[in-house]
Write an enzyme that holds these catalytic residues in place. Structure first.
Site, PDB file in Angstrom:
ATOM      1  N   GLU A   1       3.631  15.442   7.045  1.00  0.00           N
ATOM      2  CA  GLU A   1       3.365  15.003   5.675  1.00  0.00           C
ATOM      3  C   GLU A   1       2.887  16.184   4.856  1.00  0.00           C
ATOM      4  O   GLU A   1       2.049  16.969   5.314  1.00  0.00           O
ATOM      5  CB  GLU A   1       2.284  13.916   5.595  1.00  0.00           C
ATOM      6  CG  GLU A   1       2.696  12.533   6.003  1.00  0.00           C
ATOM      7  CD  GLU A   1       1.576  11.515   5.789  1.00  0.00           C
ATOM      8  OE1 GLU A   1       0.737  11.713   4.868  1.00  0.00           O
ATOM      9  OE2 GLU A   1       1.539  10.535   6.537  1.00  0.00           O
TER      10      GLU A   1
ATOM     11  N   GLU B   1      -2.535   9.886  11.716  1.00  0.00           N
ATOM     12  CA  GLU B   1      -3.854  10.172  11.163  1.00  0.00           C
ATOM     13  C   GLU B   1      -4.982   9.300  11.738  1.00  0.00           C
ATOM     14  O   GLU B   1      -5.647   8.554  11.007  1.00  0.00           O
ATOM     15  CB  GLU B   1      -3.826  10.041   9.643  1.00  0.00           C
ATOM     16  CG  GLU B   1      -2.978  11.110   8.974  1.00  0.00           C
ATOM     17  CD  GLU B   1      -3.081  11.094   7.455  1.00  0.00           C
ATOM     18  OE1 GLU B   1      -3.653  10.142   6.889  1.00  0.00           O
ATOM     19  OE2 GLU B   1      -2.588  12.047   6.826  1.00  0.00           O
TER      20      GLU B   1
END
Length: 451
Positions: free
Chosen positions: A358, A164
């Site tokens: 995720e 991320e």
């Protein structure tokens, strides 16, 4: 509530043979043992009063460093194929590299349990003496990756470079709500570029070490305009560029969205983009929810625990008419289908096979029926994307354990396993049993199909 897949009349649809099922964690959020690693930017951040809502730190967290055999046993009992964890850069190089001994032990334990290790090489815990605003950090990252690959590459086959970079840039460098706590707004773009460059250099380092199964974990979600008004449409398009295309297209296409390349640091951005776009074996996507975006409203907005400054050229709005998690995040499983089909259409054969690295939610309680409903809905949405032609190869739930949830401290619980932080007692939740049964059902269906 979604149908319970333990009901034989409503099983989760069958995913393709070889589909990879896993769960995810990150080092800083679960390991603890802060005295057995070097300092990170998160240690400095959490030491500042007011930075973390409950005033806590990750010095102990889930004490995974000392309790990893118990946690690997939980993974084995769950029946997952793979475990996505992260390697702490400050730990790996601690004590002249002897910090890697922990990951040696963890990987051995996973292999003995029949669980594939899938390490992420950077999940936000940057060594305290480094700075993603500096270009040299990308080179330092590649050097560290080479050390890790040399040590673990005989057993680790699947790698993730960076987790991320969008959130680490936005929250850590633009808005200041995460470490290192800077509020640079658009002057944070060098941190984005240097993380992406670090990713590309890490791919090169892993290839040099013989790795053949490499991906990145980028966070993405659909952007929904607040209305059909031109100002809302323009704001949403800009937000989509900033949070989706800015981090996907350098990796997938070797180019920045129009107008952003000239804002990046360095003398030869095009040469950097050739490194950033080193071919990947798969593309990891972290998905939580869509974002509804409109024109700026001229005031600060609180959203999802984050203060959005008034001077931003967009404003984030609430999505009405859908459930929300304990974090206040909207629950929109169909957004995952929309995201994946959009990427499939937008990038075509430039998009490698996709792994959901995720997906999860924050809910309190051990009998967490709301988490079961959430995961049920998202697995069905993922299957719909697969049927629509998206090459989906795996799915990782966030997270195995309740953990230190960054600036939220210990107030938000994302785990399939409840952690009593006072005693470190692990208690599998209802969602743990549910997922275990889903995986058994997938394997049983697969066996019947092959038979």
């Amino acid at each position: 509530m979604a149908n319970d897949p333990r009901d034989a009349a409503h099983p989760i649809p069958q995913f393709p043979a070889g589909f990879l099922w896993g769960v995810s964690t990150s080092a800083h959020q679960i390991e603890g043992a802060a005295d057995e690693r070097g300092p990170s930017v998160w240690d400095a951040f959490t030491a500042e009063p007011g930075r973390v809502k409950d005033g806590s730190t990750a010095a102990v967290a889930c004490d995974h460093f000392h309790r990893y055999p118990e946690d690997v046993a939980l993974l084995k009992g769950l029946g997952v194929d793979a475990y996505r964890f992260s390697i702490s850069w400050p730990r790996a190089l601690f004590d002249n590299g002897r910090g890697l001994d922990f990951y040696d032990r963890l990987v051995d334990e996973l292999c003995a349990a029949g669980v594939r290790p899938v390490p992420t090489l950077f999940h936000w815990d940057l060594p305290a003496d480094l700075d993603w605003l500096e270009r040299d950090t990308a080179s330092r990252f590649a050097e560290y990756v080479s050390v890790v690959a040399d040590r673990l590459g005989d057993r680790v086959k699947k790698w993730i470079t960076i987790n991320e970079p969008a959130e680490h840039t936005l929250l850590g460098h633009a808005l200041g709500t995460h470490a290192p706590g800077r509020q640079l707004l658009f002057d944070a773009l060098p941190a984005a570029h240097h993380q992406l460059l670090g990713h590309g250099l890490a791919v090169q380092a892993l290839r040099a070490a013989g790795a053949t199964d490499i991906g990145i974990a980028n966070s993405h979600g659909p952007t929904w305009p607040a209305s059909q008004q031109p100002a809302d449409q323009e704001a949403a398009a800009f937000y989509d560029v900033l949070l989706n295309r800015l981090f996907a297209e350098p990796v997938l296409l070797g180019e920045y969205p129009e107008g952003l390349g000239e804002l990046m640091p360095g003398g030869d951005v095009q040469a950097d983009l050739k490194v950033i776009s080193e071919p990947l074996d798969w593309y990891g996507i972290n998905y939580y929810a869509p974002t509804k975006v409109g024109a700026p409203q001229g005031t600060e907005i609180e959203f999802g625990g984050i203060t959005m400054p008034a001077e931003l050229p967009f404003s984030v709005r609430q999505i009405e008419g859908v459930p929300v998690t304990d974090f206040g995040w909207p629950v929109v499983p169909e957004g995952l289908t929309e995201l994946l089909t959009t990427f499939h259409e937008r990038y075509g054969d430039r998009l490698p096979p996709v792994v959901i690295t995720e997906n999860g939610c924050s809910y309190d309680g051990v009998d967490d029926q709301a988490r079961i409903a959430y995961l049920d809905g998202h697995l069905r949405a993922l299957h719909q994307a697969s049927v629509a032609g998206v090459d989906v190869r795996g799915y990782f739930v966030w997270s195995l354990l309740d953990n230190f949830e960054w600036a939220e401290g210990y107030e938000q619980r994302f785990g399939l396993v409840h952690v009593d932080y006072a005693t470190q007692t692990r208690t599998p939740k209802s969602s743990y049993a549910w997922l275990r049964d889903v995986l058994r059902g997938q394997r049983a269906q697969g066996s019947q199909a092959r038979g």
